[in-house]
Design a protein around this motif. Sequence first.
Motif, PDB file in Angstrom:
ATOM      1  N   ALA A  41      -0.445   8.859  -1.580  1.00 14.70           N
ATOM      2  CA  ALA A  41       0.438   7.710  -1.437  1.00 14.70           C
ATOM      3  C   ALA A  41       0.359   6.855  -2.697  1.00 14.70           C
ATOM      4  CB  ALA A  41       0.027   6.894  -0.215  1.00 14.70           C
ATOM      5  N   SER A  42       1.489   6.308  -3.100  1.00 14.78           N
ATOM      6  CA  SER A  42       1.515   5.488  -4.308  1.00 14.78           C
ATOM      7  C   SER A  42       0.617   4.271  -4.133  1.00 14.78           C
ATOM      8  CB  SER A  42       2.943   5.043  -4.610  1.00 14.78           C
ATOM      9  OG  SER A  42       3.759   6.157  -4.873  1.00 14.78           O
ATOM     10  N   LEU A  43      -0.267   4.059  -5.112  1.00 10.89           N
ATOM     11  CA  LEU A  43      -1.189   2.932  -5.057  1.00 10.89           C
ATOM     12  C   LEU A  43      -0.662   1.730  -5.831  1.00 10.89           C
ATOM     13  CD1 LEU A  43      -4.587   4.813  -5.663  1.00 10.89           C
ATOM     14  CD2 LEU A  43      -3.489   4.245  -3.492  1.00 10.89           C
ATOM     15  N   ILE A  44       0.345   1.957  -6.671  1.00 13.76           N
ATOM     16  CA  ILE A  44       0.852   0.913  -7.550  1.00 13.76           C
ATOM     17  C   ILE A  44       2.346   0.756  -7.310  1.00 13.76           C
ATOM     18  CG2 ILE A  44       1.135   0.236  -9.973  1.00 13.76           C
ATOM     19  CD1 ILE A  44      -1.266   1.901 -10.662  1.00 13.76           C
ATOM     20  N   THR A  45       2.818  -0.473  -7.260  1.00 17.62           N
ATOM     21  CA  THR A  45       4.239  -0.726  -7.038  1.00 17.62           C
ATOM     22  C   THR A  45       5.023  -0.384  -8.304  1.00 17.62           C
ATOM     23  OG1 THR A  45       4.180  -3.006  -7.852  1.00 17.62           O
ATOM     24  CG2 THR A  45       3.603  -2.638  -5.520  1.00 17.62           C
ATOM     25  N   PRO A  46       6.322  -0.116  -8.160  1.00 23.32           N
ATOM     26  CA  PRO A  46       7.133   0.153  -9.359  1.00 23.32           C
ATOM     27  C   PRO A  46       7.067  -0.978 -10.383  1.00 23.32           C
ATOM     28  CG  PRO A  46       8.314   0.815  -7.378  1.00 23.32           C
ATOM     29  CD  PRO A  46       7.075   0.112  -6.908  1.00 23.32           C
ATOM     30  N   ALA A  47       7.018  -2.230  -9.919  1.00 23.72           N
ATOM     31  CA  ALA A  47       6.945  -3.363 -10.852  1.00 23.72           C
ATOM     32  C   ALA A  47       5.629  -3.353 -11.618  1.00 23.72           C
ATOM     33  CB  ALA A  47       7.103  -4.678 -10.089  1.00 23.72           C
ATOM     34  N   GLU A  48       4.534  -3.053 -10.917  1.00 23.81           N
ATOM     35  CA  GLU A  48       3.236  -2.971 -11.594  1.00 23.81           C
ATOM     36  C   GLU A  48       3.218  -1.822 -12.594  1.00 23.81           C
ATOM     37  OE1 GLU A  48       0.173  -4.705  -8.180  1.00 23.81           O
ATOM     38  OE2 GLU A  48       0.914  -2.637  -8.059  1.00 23.81           O
TER      39      GLU A  48
END
Length: 419
Positions: free
Chosen positions: A82-89
């Motif tokens: 699962a993605s741990l970092i948001t697209p903005a981050e």
Amino acid sequence: MTGRPAQASTTRAPRPLPVDRPCPLDPPAELQYLRTELPVAPLAFPDGPPGWLVTRYDDVRTALADPRLSSRRPHLNSHIRASLITPAEMAALRPSDLLTSDPPEHTRLRRLVSGQFTTRRMALLAPRIQDIVDQHLDALAAAPRPVDLMTTVALPVPSLVISELLGVPYTDRDRDRDRDRYQRLTAELLSLDRTREQLLASKAEMKDYLLHLIRTRRAEPADDLLSGLLQAQATDTTLTDDEIAALAQLILIAGHETTANVIGLATLLLLRPPRLWDTVRRRPDLVDGVIEETLRHATVLQFGLLRVAREPLTLAGQPIAAGERVVLHLPAANRDGARFTDPDHFDPHRPDAAKHLSFGHGPHHCIGDQLARTELRTLLTTMLHRFPDLRLATDPDEVATHRHRVVHGPARLPVDFTP
């Protein structure tokens, strides 16, 4: 591997990506069944809706060149965890690079980088590659035995070569502390078992490190890739320091982590029974065949490449909707019996081994493929000559490999030899 594995399912319900290997050098057994019976299979993702897993050579090759499949994605490893970092981050820590961009942005970035991988620069690097190889094989010869080939030779050699190419200052390369720093950061960024906080910290540290190198090269330009990109920045005002740092990170990671693991895998393949090391030592003309066959047989990008459909398309008869994610499984494609005769057999004489997809295909074909081949050829040729009786100091079936890392290869490779 023959027949249908017991764990394979006839259902079309989405299933997680197969990752369990029957032995260190073979991809998951279920992939063979899927390639034959369900070449575009429903794939369950750790986050979000299901997508598709593509395993046949022709389909993967076609998809790699299809502009309807986008390389833009929220996270490099989203089909594994699962993605741990948001697209903005992610955008703040690392803008798009050659792996995660589409034309026209990808075309602009690729042109900038390819202009730095000149024949002249590669020719100038060749004697330095030989020097670096000789120094580390000296260290191997002097080390207490058994010795870990990965930490003594396989990791440091490409690490120093890519430092030479990028323009990491000599004082930095000369200090083990600094070299260990980016080797550590590379391993951390490719690992799949880190927490969100750990991943964010590693990404921020890598970015700070690379921006520091950019400032150093801006003040003290030289004949290296970073200096070349900074020169290009003078005429391309859209090229930012953050973009140069992102390109440098990709080159740093792809330029040493992948090559290091191919070195380890090639050595393991040659030293295991029936010990092809002796055959290739007597026939150095086979070294190029060993390199290509290792890239095919033991593909290092072990979980495949992720794409996102920009518009509806059909792949091998399977409709794929706009927005759906598609994983192109390079190890499965490189073991496709419809493309390679006896694909599970490692054969340095294989005439078409170089048709593998390990460097990609189409617009995203690896830009550093010739540098990697030069490093591999130099190291293997020299090591075969200097260590004629090199041997494994462990059972080849018990060599630990990177199960929780994007790049496949030996975690350790203990070897012995007669001094």
